[in-house]
Design an enzyme around this catalytic site. Structure first.
Site, PDB file in Angstrom:
ATOM      1  N   GLU A   1       0.836  -1.197   0.000  1.00 27.15           N
ATOM      2  CA  GLU A   1       0.000   0.000   0.000  1.00 27.15           C
ATOM      3  C   GLU A   1       0.876   1.253   0.000  1.00 27.15           C
ATOM      4  O   GLU A   1       1.886   1.326   0.684  1.00 27.15           O
ATOM      5  CB  GLU A   1      -0.904   0.015   1.235  1.00 27.15           C
TER       6      GLU A   1
ATOM      7  N   ARG B   1      -5.894   4.152 -23.967  1.00 29.05           N
ATOM      8  CA  ARG B   1      -6.299   3.416 -25.176  1.00 29.05           C
ATOM      9  C   ARG B   1      -7.681   2.795 -25.042  1.00 29.05           C
ATOM     10  O   ARG B   1      -8.310   2.449 -26.042  1.00 29.05           O
ATOM     11  CB  ARG B   1      -5.259   2.343 -25.505  1.00 29.05           C
ATOM     12  N   GLN B   2      -8.169   2.660 -23.816  1.00 25.76           N
ATOM     13  CA  GLN B   2      -9.527   2.139 -23.623  1.00 25.76           C
ATOM     14  C   GLN B   2     -10.475   3.325 -23.488  1.00 25.76           C
ATOM     15  O   GLN B   2     -10.992   3.622 -22.419  1.00 25.76           O
ATOM     16  CB  GLN B   2      -9.567   1.254 -22.377  1.00 25.76           C
TER      17      GLN B   2
ATOM     18  N   ASP C   1      -0.870   4.523 -39.746  1.00 26.20           N
ATOM     19  CA  ASP C   1      -2.248   4.046 -39.952  1.00 26.20           C
ATOM     20  C   ASP C   1      -3.135   5.259 -40.222  1.00 26.20           C
ATOM     21  O   ASP C   1      -2.700   6.408 -40.124  1.00 26.20           O
ATOM     22  CB  ASP C   1      -2.755   3.243 -38.739  1.00 26.20           C
TER      23      ASP C   1
ATOM     24  N   LYS D   1      -3.393   0.040 -42.965  1.00 32.23           N
ATOM     25  CA  LYS D   1      -3.226  -1.061 -42.008  1.00 32.23           C
ATOM     26  C   LYS D   1      -4.555  -1.795 -41.857  1.00 32.23           C
ATOM     27  O   LYS D   1      -5.583  -1.182 -41.568  1.00 32.23           O
ATOM     28  CB  LYS D   1      -2.765  -0.525 -40.648  1.00 32.23           C
TER      29      LYS D   1
ATOM     30  N   ASP E   1       4.381   8.518 -34.331  1.00 36.24           N
ATOM     31  CA  ASP E   1       3.225   7.972 -33.611  1.00 36.24           C
ATOM     32  C   ASP E   1       3.204   8.585 -32.223  1.00 36.24           C
ATOM     33  O   ASP E   1       4.200   9.184 -31.783  1.00 36.24           O
ATOM     34  CB  ASP E   1       3.295   6.443 -33.533  1.00 36.24           C
TER      35      ASP E   1
END
Length: 347
Positions: free
Chosen positions: A63, A120-121, A195, A218, A244
């Site tokens: 913790e 990315r999510q 891409d 891509k 990128d």
């Protein structure tokens, strides 16, 4: 309290008074966790601040624990902490630090997040999956952050997940300045988008560097990604620059490098803001037909990732200047129109 430290205490309290347009603003204090201390120290150097001390440790069970070693009541506080590997640990550390400053009655808390994990999510691309970028935004806000300062988010629309101000910076000026220093003429260069989703980013680099624009088509079949075709150009006999926002496993960008090499480019350079570098990314980059792979220092490299082919540029002047401008209530967008520092001195 008996704490067996797993992580070494972080440095960090730095103070300064700035004036703008004849007005003296409140005292600025900068703190940092354990995620990227070298970057924090460079930010302090840019701002001409002396680092102080804050304790950020871990209990034996893992913790996190934070203790602020200085009065921060009513102060303008900035916390520098990328949520990079180990992502869950650095994120939790950041949340605990924000909570500590909130309970210590800081006047304003700005989370400076050079690399924003879970970005990315950012949408539901299939059923029964979370949107964790929104979840992290909620956590930071509920913990007590008043403002977010981020660098090259994976998707710019993540700014809309926050109900607090977000300043979204770019490492492009530093990357472009380094590419320009290589000395290639604009007519012999081609900027390659790996891409379709990176076309806007590549177009901005073309505007800064000159040359032509090419786009890799891509295509994904199941878990297999194939770089099928190349649109635009011309590319044969030219110097290719592939940009990128991040390199994770390296599969896509190395595939793009192999494709343009087959199409006859003379040299290839890869540039990205975030060196996520997981899995066999280092092996892929080592074997790719590229001259150099350029990253910013938003994420510190591990010892086994420091290969000769990788070049690290610091984005501390961009973050430092943004912190100063936020503190002094000045425009950040104007900073990118006319950079107030020489980018070349940071290579």
């Amino acid at each position: 309290m008996n704490i067996n430290s797993v992580l070494k205490p972080s440095l960090f309290i730095a103070n300064a008074d700035f004036s703008a347009k004849g007005r003296i603003y409140m005292k600025l204090k900068i703190f940092s966790g354990n995620a990227n201390r070298p970057l924090f120290q460079k930010i302090c150097q840019y701002l001409d601040l002396e680092p102080g001390l804050m304790t950020v440790e871990a209990f034996p069970d893992g913790e996190s624990f934070c203790r602020i070693e200085e009065d921060v009541r009513g102060e303008d506080v900035f916390i520098v902490q990328p949520t990079c590997r180990p992502v869950n640990d650095t994120l939790m550390e950041l949340l605990i630090m924000i909570e500590s400053f909130k309970r210590a009655s800081a006047g304003r808390i700005t989370a400076v997040i050079p690399y924003f994990g879970y970005a990315r999510q950012d949408r539901k691309d299939e059923g029964r999956v979370p949107i964790t970028a929104k979840l992290v935004a909620n956590l930071l806000t509920r913990a007590g952050a008043d403002r977010i300062l981020a660098m090259d988010l994976h998707a710019a629309q993540i700014q809309g997940f926050f109900d607090i101000p977000v300043d979204h910076l770019s490492a492009s000026p530093i990357l472009d300045a380094y590419i320009n220093k290589l000395g290639y003429a604009a007519e012999e260069c081609v900027v390659v988008s790996p891409d379709e989703g990176s076309i806007k980013r590549a177009a901005k680099h073309v505007k800064a560097l000159g040359g032509s624009l090419a786009i890799i088509d891509k295509r994904r079949q199941g878990n297999v990604v194939e770089q099928a075709n190349l649109i635009g150009g011309p590319i044969e006999g030219r110097i290719a620059f592939i940009f990128d926002d991040m390199i994770s496993t390296g599969g896509s960008i190395c595939g793009a490098a192999h494709l343009v090499k087959k199409m006859g480019v003379k040299k290839i350079y890869i540039a990205a803001t975030h060196a996520v570098l997981c899995g066999n990314a280092i092996e892929q980059l080592q074997n790719a037909p590229v001259e150099e792979v350029v990253f910013s220092d938003t994420i510190p490299l591990l010892p086994d990732q420091q290969i000769p082919k990788i070049k690290i540029l610091t984005i501390s002047p961009i973050l430092g200047e943004a912190i100063k401008r936020i503190h002094c209530q000045e425009s950040i967008s104007k900073m990118f129109k006319d950079l107030p520092f020489d980018t070349g001195q940071y290579f």
